[in-house]
Design a protein around this motif. Sequence first.
Motif, mmCIF file in Angstrom:
data_model
loop_
_atom_site.group_PDB
_atom_site.id
_atom_site.type_symbol
_atom_site.label_atom_id
_atom_site.label_comp_id
_atom_site.label_asym_id
_atom_site.label_seq_id
_atom_site.Cartn_x
_atom_site.Cartn_y
_atom_site.Cartn_z
ATOM 1 N N PHE A 55 0.505 -0.864 -0.281
ATOM 2 C CA PHE A 55 0.191 0.152 -0.054
ATOM 3 C C PHE A 55 0.509 1.492 0.323
ATOM 4 O O PHE A 55 1.855 0.996 0.413
ATOM 5 N N SER A 56 0.350 2.212 -0.937
ATOM 6 C CA SER A 56 0.778 3.254 -0.084
ATOM 7 C C SER A 56 0.188 4.507 -0.321
ATOM 8 O O SER A 56 -1.316 4.453 0.548
ATOM 9 N N LEU A 57 0.747 5.947 0.039
ATOM 10 C CA LEU A 57 -0.298 6.720 0.668
ATOM 11 C C LEU A 57 -1.015 7.007 -0.487
ATOM 12 O O LEU A 57 -2.103 7.722 0.342
ATOM 13 N N LYS A 58 -0.687 7.247 -1.887
ATOM 14 C CA LYS A 58 -1.495 7.680 -2.990
ATOM 15 C C LYS A 58 -3.022 6.643 -2.510
ATOM 16 O O LYS A 58 -4.373 6.969 -3.145
ATOM 17 N N ASP A 59 -2.531 5.217 -2.572
ATOM 18 C CA ASP A 59 -4.040 4.691 -2.377
ATOM 19 C C ASP A 59 -4.930 5.477 -1.650
ATOM 20 O O ASP A 59 -6.440 4.959 -1.989
ATOM 21 N N ALA A 60 -4.722 5.522 -0.230
ATOM 22 C CA ALA A 60 -5.446 5.925 0.801
ATOM 23 C C ALA A 60 -6.316 7.688 0.617
ATOM 24 O O ALA A 60 -6.984 8.427 1.408
ATOM 25 N N GLU A 61 -5.621 8.342 -0.523
ATOM 26 C CA GLU A 61 -6.314 9.713 -0.583
ATOM 27 C C GLU A 61 -7.272 9.697 -0.822
ATOM 28 O O GLU A 61 -8.297 10.602 -0.152
#
Length: 105
Positions: A35-41
């Motif tokens: 998972f990356s931070l862009k997935d959570a945006e």
Amino acid sequence: MFRTTLRQFSSGRVTRNIVSDLYLKELKAVKLAPFSLKDAEGNVKPWSPPAKPQVPNSELQSGNELLKSYKEEGVETLHTQSAVEEGQQQIEEDWLVLAEEEPAH
């Protein structure tokens, strides 16, 4: 005289659950992408600090004015001749009267 010994083997059934074996095999084979931070945006609301609370408006807010009006207010008393006479006529009665117990014979 001679004892005959019998050998007893305990044989238990080997039970296998084919469905759970296949499920565990497939779980081990799956490789998930990290998972990356862009997935959570899109799924997470950005944090903002709460609004500062406001002091409610009330009469107690102007304490000096309240004290001043209290000091300026006149004292109300009721002294009439009939009230004084009634006070003198009242007989003080005991409000707690306990009956004395008679001693047992």
